[in-house]
Scaffold this active site. Structure first.
Site, PDB file in Angstrom:
ATOM      1  N   ASN A  87      23.955  43.091  49.211  1.00  0.00           N
ATOM      2  CA  ASN A  87      24.845  42.640  48.142  1.00  0.00           C
ATOM      3  C   ASN A  87      24.293  41.372  47.484  1.00  0.00           C
ATOM      4  OD1 ASN A  87      26.937  42.021  46.449  1.00  0.00           O
ATOM      5  ND2 ASN A  87      28.534  42.141  47.985  1.00  0.00           N
ATOM      6  N   ASP A  88      24.213  40.307  48.259  1.00  0.00           N
ATOM      7  CA  ASP A  88      23.813  39.029  47.669  1.00  0.00           C
ATOM      8  C   ASP A  88      22.426  39.074  47.034  1.00  0.00           C
ATOM      9  OD1 ASP A  88      26.208  37.938  48.518  1.00  0.00           O
ATOM     10  OD2 ASP A  88      25.390  37.367  50.468  1.00  0.00           O
ATOM     11  N   VAL A  89      21.520  39.870  47.609  1.00  0.00           N
ATOM     12  CA  VAL A  89      20.137  39.852  47.114  1.00  0.00           C
ATOM     13  C   VAL A  89      19.971  40.584  45.788  1.00  0.00           C
ATOM     14  CG1 VAL A  89      19.164  39.621  49.415  1.00  0.00           C
ATOM     15  CG2 VAL A  89      19.442  41.896  48.421  1.00  0.00           C
ATOM     16  N   VAL A  90      21.035  41.246  45.298  1.00  0.00           N
ATOM     17  CA  VAL A  90      20.953  41.887  43.987  1.00  0.00           C
ATOM     18  C   VAL A  90      22.030  41.325  43.065  1.00  0.00           C
ATOM     19  CG1 VAL A  90      19.954  44.032  44.827  1.00  0.00           C
ATOM     20  CG2 VAL A  90      22.436  43.808  44.724  1.00  0.00           C
ATOM     21  N   ALA A  97      27.393  35.938  51.985  1.00  0.00           N
ATOM     22  CA  ALA A  97      27.605  34.586  51.487  1.00  0.00           C
ATOM     23  C   ALA A  97      29.022  34.414  50.958  1.00  0.00           C
ATOM     24  CB  ALA A  97      26.593  34.266  50.395  1.00  0.00           C
TER      25      ALA A  97
END
Lengths: 107, 455
Positions: free
Chosen positions: B381-384, B422
């Site tokens: 999730n956070d990395v995109v 996060a």
């Protein structure tokens, strides 16, 4: 005392130098390996327990020996497990095909 | 002074450690490096035992045996996904051991030189911080407690207060050599460690682990002064220095300055406030997604921790193979912090026999991402999250991401709409070209595999 300080300063530079170039892939194993190495406190724990004479000192020392041993063996074994996976792959292990013979190409 | 043979054995052990760290920094020699480190450790421990275990030899041997009996099964049985918290735990017990060693030596030799007492105070303090801090990181990663930053009321003030108390107590120990004060210092150190790690957000916890690892190294080095043992000084310093560099490298990989991670405390945790807005999500069926994938030319898989938790690596690899047999190009986009630690995802995919050449990094993927037909985001999730690129107010602003919003279509495989590790909302989930496929990653992948075969 100045001898120990010299050793300390030189070791700082060696520490900086050896890991200055490391790829992201190896960050986790490197951290884990370094983690195992500071388990060397086991040496200190053995030395103090080896000359302890009072019950309290012996008890504290033994606790330190136990904890440090967990740190050492756990650290090295976990690191090895991580690296084992990389290595198995590097050896060019053939990837097994996932087909079961009845694949349909619906083009 | 120890006899020469002991000194020599320690020297060899120290060399082994240097070479071990060196080896661990290159893929080819990593495993040999680790084994060399273990060999050096064995030499050092046997030497210390033979030379130093004048009393209590049997008890020491039993304690070592107990440690082995606990450590090896723990390290062997831990799941690959749980490695980060295991490392944290091993680090914590190392810190505790260092503190105990200094404390014990202090009880045995109550009135040493000022330098001896300073080194003792330092070892006890850093060791305690490292222990309690590591335990908190373990609890966070194990999700026993929340992974979000915990902000105590007046937490900053409390932290500063405890830090000052530690400094005062340490000074008092150096001046008076009082062992009660030393125990108080240890307790203050434990409190400081907890306060230090609590505000660190979930995604940043690995950085905190790495830093605590360096701390333990320093504690061990300081204990080397207490015992006048060069091996402890050299090895502890090595770990302290390399751990510091490694922490910086990891922070760089996440694109965030270290101070920000440790003290920034994600002050905008309320960034999810916009969720009351009416936003629509497009949920797709397995068949929809199978058709999208089956008729694509190129597919990029972006795996995240969710994939690892669901143990879906093998299913993902099978799906990729079936797609490749249909002539689809499949690559994996591996974010530097995918999983829970830098490099963690590479370990997990290697375990599932995914070929190395298929793993692509950010810089390989992003320039050509516009021509990717379907991006399959599995449990990430956070990395995109485009917010990291576009919204300066986002807590993860500045972290490099995969620009998957620039690809032709995006499929999110997620268990729910819950925000990522996060705790930050992701606008991409509501984007018109995004299709959501809800469910456990492994189950969905298996269904998808069957559906693609039918297409």
């Amino acid at each position: 005392m100045i001898d120990l300080l010299t050793i300390f300063v030189l070791a700082v530079f060696v520490g900086f130098e050896v890991v200055s170039k490391v790829s992201t892939i190896l960050h986790t194993p490197l951290m884990s390996g370094a983690n195992a190495i500071h388990g060397v406190i086991l040496v200190g724990a053995i030395l103090i327990t080896g000359r302890a004479e009072h019950a309290l000192e012996i008890a504290l020392g033994l606790a330190a020996v136990f904890l440090a041993t967990v740190n050492v063996v756990g650290g090295f074994v976990v690191t090895d497990r991580m690296l084992e996976m990389f290595k198995g792959h590097k050896a060019g292990k053939p990837v097994k095909s996932a087909t079961n013979g009845h694949r349909e190409v619906g083009e | 002074m120890s006899p020469t043979w002991v000194q020599l054995a320690y020297l060899v052990a120290a060399l082994c450690f240097v070479l071990a760290l060196k080896g661990l920094s290159t893929p080819r020699h990593a495993r040999a490096g680790n084994l060399l480190g273990a060999a050096g450790m064995a030499l050092a421990v046997v030497t210390a035992y033979v030379h130093g275990a004048v009393h209590n030899g049997l008890l020491i041997a039993l304690a070592v045996a107990a440690g082995v009996a606990v450590g090896i099964p723990a390290a062997r049985s831990v799941k690959m996904t749980a490695i980060p918290q295991m490392v944290a735990l091993f680090n914590g017990v190392g810190g505790a051991a260092a503190a105990l060693v200094a404390l014990t030596e202090f009880l045995a030799v109550p009135h040493g030189s000022v330098l001896f007492q300073a080194a003792t105070a330092l070892t006890v303090l850093i060791g305690s911080v490292s222990f309690s801090g590591s335990v908190v990181t373990f609890l966070k990663l194990q999700e026993v407690m929340t992974t979000r930053p915990v902000l105590l009321p007046a937490g900053r003030l409390l932290g500063i207060g405890v830090a000052v108390a530690c400094a005062v107590l340490a000074l008092a120990v150096v001046l008076t050599g009082n062992s009660v004060l030393l125990v108080l210092l240890a307790l203050a150190g434990l409190a400081l460690g907890v306060l230090f790690v609590l505000p660190v957000g979930g995604a940043d916890v690995p950085i905190a682990i790495s830093l605590l690892n360096a701390f333990t190294g320093l504690a061990v080095a300081a204990s080397g002064y207490v015992l006048a043992n060069t091996l402890l000084i050299v090895s502890g310093t090595l770990v302290g220095a390399s751990g510091t560099i490694l922490t910086r490298l990891m922070a760089q990989a996440m694109g965030r300055p270290l101070t920000n991670i440790l003290f920034g405390a994600f002050q905008t945790t309320a960034a999810t406030a916009r969720t009351d807005e009416q936003r629509t999500v497009r949920a797709g069926t397995v068949e929809d997604v199978a058709i999208m994938l089956g008729y694509a030319h190129s597919v990029l898989v972006v795996p995240g921790y969710g994939l690892a938790v669901a143990q879906g690596q093998h299913a993902a690899r099978e799906l990729a193979q079936v797609l490749e047999q249909r002539g689809v190009t499949v690559h994996y986009g591996i974010h530097p912090v995918a999983g829970r630690m830098p490099g963690h995802m590479n370990v997990l995919l290697a375990e599932a026999d995914v070929p190395y050449e298929h793993l692509k990094e950010l810089d390989d993927v992003n320039p050509g991402i516009g021509s990717v037909d379907v991006v399959l985001v599995v449990g990430a999730n956070d990395v995109v999250n485009p917010g990291a690129r576009d919204e300066p107010s986002s807590p993860i602003y500045g972290m490099p991401i995969f620009d998957v919003d620039r690809a032709r279509a995006v499929v999110f495989m997620k268990r729910s709409m819950r925000p990522g590790f996060a705790g930050v909302d992701n606008s991409l989930l509501y984007h018109p070209k995004t299709t959501m496929l809800f469910g456990d990653a492994k189950e969905s992948l298996t269904k998808l595999l069957a559906a693609v075969k039918q297409v």
